[in-house]
Design an enzyme around this catalytic site. Structure first.
Site, short mmCIF file in Angstrom:
data_model
loop_
_atom_site.label_atom_id
_atom_site.label_comp_id
_atom_site.label_asym_id
_atom_site.label_seq_id
_atom_site.Cartn_x
_atom_site.Cartn_y
_atom_site.Cartn_z
N GLY A 95 0.80 -1.20 0.08
CA GLY A 95 -0.17 0.12 0.04
C GLY A 95 0.92 1.14 -0.11
N LYS B 288 4.64 12.27 -2.41
CA LYS B 288 5.62 11.27 -1.81
C LYS B 288 6.37 11.70 -0.55
CE LYS B 288 8.38 7.40 -3.65
NZ LYS B 288 9.09 6.86 -4.89
N GLY C 5 2.60 3.53 1.43
CA GLY C 5 3.20 3.60 2.69
C GLY C 5 4.13 4.95 3.26
N ARG C 6 4.09 5.57 1.85
CA ARG C 6 4.59 6.99 1.96
C ARG C 6 4.04 8.01 1.01
NH1 ARG C 6 10.73 7.03 0.42
NH2 ARG C 6 10.82 5.22 -0.88
N ARG D 18 -2.26 0.57 -9.19
CA ARG D 18 -1.11 -0.45 -9.89
C ARG D 18 -1.88 -1.73 -9.99
NH1 ARG D 18 3.31 1.94 -6.70
NH2 ARG D 18 2.80 4.13 -6.15
N ASP E 221 3.80 -4.43 -7.51
CA ASP E 221 3.20 -3.18 -6.68
C ASP E 221 3.74 -1.72 -7.47
OD1 ASP E 221 5.37 -4.31 -5.43
OD2 ASP E 221 5.63 -2.55 -4.37
N ASN E 222 4.82 -1.94 -8.16
CA ASN E 222 5.59 -0.73 -9.01
C ASN E 222 4.97 -0.84 -10.35
OD1 ASN E 222 6.56 0.11 -6.63
ND2 ASN E 222 8.76 -1.11 -6.66
#
Ligand code: AMP
Ligand code: MG
Length: 521
Positions: free
Chosen positions: A100, A122, A102-103, A199, A269-270
């Protein structure tokens, strides 16, 4: 500062009912509301005027206090409610469960001139998806993201954009090499802009939990808002969705191979569902052409994400997406057919791309052999990819193997010259090449123009980013501004910037930040 805001994602999809900002598993929700952490002393380092214009902001807006406040996370823009998204993913080939944002914190969607964008900070602090990490980003990695995203756009590579780079005024603790030497670094926040930040992993999350209602809601939402060309209904709609993502992902990879970009962390996830480059972490640029190179020290052993493996990995990732979407289709066959087409389509598009790099307009069957022998030859001795292809454009139809060699020899790293056998190979290859360009109808000048439009003169070489970071750490942003302007016109000659059209200097060969990067950002 006036933004034309939209909140489609948060108004049409299920929210996490818990608004506690603590790391946890979040079920049956597409997002969690979360506020950015207020930075102690934000200052604007750089903003992209073009991206600002895209979202309806002026130069004056960029300089306003509102801009600094909103895009540093200091204040929340009226009428918006920032959120972070859960997603899952396969990292380095292994299932990683819930990850998820996260930042990353999505501020809002904006609409301008009929296009809509999501704005995402970000490094603006922790979210329910931060797991054990802090939610922040350091200046060095934020510079790398800001510069590279924009450079990629101007190279014509599909990518997220970067609106702004802001120093937070806070310190962030990082262990750059994961070797037990953590140190404080300057914190920063980048505002990324993309149609959405959805994503492959967003679909994998719901599918892995067998949460089909949320999976379907997200797929329907995504298609409705982001894939308006899909007019079919029912199962057909999801197949077309997958087909489109397969195509755009493939096109993106062909661009990466064209310019020598190595993403470094092609986890699912990317991977953006828009087929755009996302998440600039330990990426790098090929300097010497080496298909086995990866900048990511975390991947040093297996080199899963090496340059030459990027097409295979894209396909592997698409298999994971197909698995995730399978419950909506309930028939593996159409998904498999699309996946099976990837390798052949890639071959065709890769060949076309390489023909363009070589200046061929006519497609000949024998080109495949010529191109394969070239990529082998490029690896026999360290050869700078960017310089080689750019200078190949200077070869004339009337050249001999020897005179053509003089034009490309600047690309070789070994100052002492090439071994005789390698030299002979080059002579032979160039002989074929000259024969081949003589079969084309256009003039040397026309061919050079065509080649210069696909073979960049300037890319963000790894050491250039590092020089820029070293200066910025001391508070000097002049190089950042210089590189930003340079990389806006990567195909132009820009003779005043010739110094950036040189091979990687020797000091940068094995330096941390230049050829070696970790995920610690
Ligand atoms: P990446 O390898 O950067 O794509 O990150 C993988 C996952 O780790 C994502 O869910 C990120 O949001 C998360 N992550 C990476 N760095 C941080 C950080 N400093 N704080 C919180 N989460 C992070
Ligand atoms: Mg990521």
């Amino acid at each position: 500062m006036k933004l034309h805001i939209q909140n489609n994602f948060t108004s049409e999809l299920p929210a996490d009912l818990n608004e506690n900002n603590v790391p946890r598993q979040v079920e049956k929700a597409c997002f969690s509301y979360v506020l950015p952490k207020q930075p102690s002393n934000p200052s604007l380092i750089h903003a992209s005027q073009e991206v600002a214009e895209f979202i309806g902001l002026s130069q004056k807006d960029i300089q306003s206090a509102d801009f600094l406040n909103v895009f540093s996370g200091n204040t929340v823009y009226p009428g918006t409610k920032p959120y972070a998204m859960p997603y899952a993913g396969h990292q380095f080939g292994n299932w990683a469960g819930q990850l998820g944002d996260g930042r990353a914190i999505n501020l809002t969607e904006v609409e301008h001139k009929g296009k809509s964008f999501t704005l995402q900070l970000k490094g603006a602090g922790p979210t329910p998806y931060s797991r054990t990490a802090d939610g922040f980003a350091v200046l060095r990695s934020s510079i790398r993201e800001h510069l590279c995203a924009e450079a990629m756009h101007y190279l014509g590579v599909p990518t997220t954009r970067s609106l702004s780079l802001i120093e937070s005024g806070d310190q962030v603790l990082r262990d750059i090499l994961y070797n037990g030497n953590p140190a404080y670094e300057k914190g920063a926040i980048v505002c990324r802009v993309a149609p959405s930040f959805i994503r492959f992993g967003n679909f994998e999350l719901f599918s892995s939990r067998n949460d089909l209602p949320t999976l379907k809601l997200l797929a329907d939402y995504t298609i409705k808002h982001h894939f308006p060309d899909i007019k079919t209904e029912g199962v057909e709609k999801y197949i077309e969705f997958f087909q489109t993502i397969t195509k755009t992902t493939l096109d993106m990879i062909v661009h990466w191979q064209r310019v020598g970009f190595v993403h470094g962390v092609m986890n699912t996830d990317n991977m953006s569902i828009h087929g755009i480059t996302i998440d600039y972490g330990p990426y790098g640029w090929l300097e010497d052409y080496d298909v086995n190179w990866t900048p990511n020290t975390t991947d040093r052993q297996h080199k899963r994400y090496r340059f030459g493996n990027q097409p295979n990995i894209a396909l592997w990732n698409l298999y994971q997406l197909a698995n995730a979407l399978y419950p909506l289709v309930n028939d593996a066959k159409p998904l498999e057919e699309i996946l099976n087409g990837f390798a052949t389509d890639y071959k065709v598009k890769y060949l076309d791309m390489m023909r363009n790099k070589l200046g061929f307009k006519i497609a000949k069957d024998e080109d495949a052999v010529l191109i394969e022998s070239l990529t082998e030859l490029l690896q026999l001795a360290e050869t700078d990819m960017t310089i080689f292809f750019r200078n190949l454009g200077n070869v004339l139809k009337s050249d001999s193997g020897a005179t053509a060699f003089d034009k490309i020899k600047e690309a070789f790293y070994n100052e002492k010259g090439l071994e005789e056998s390698v030299l002979n190979n080059w002579n032979t290859w160039l002989g074929y090449y000259i024969g081949r360009i003589n079969q084309e109808t256009f003039s040397d000048d026309e061919r050079k123009k065509l080649m210069n439009a696909v073979n960049p003169k300037y890319v963000l070489r790894n050491y250039m980013a590092q020089l820029c970071i070293d200066a910025a750490d001391k508070g000097d942003y002049s190089l950042l501004n210089e590189l930003y302007e340079l990389l806006k016109r990567p195909y132009d000659e820009q003779p005043e910037s010739q110094k950036w059209f040189t091979k990687r200097p020797d000091w940068a060969r094995d330096k941390v930040g230049c050829s070696m990067l970790s995920c610690s950002s």
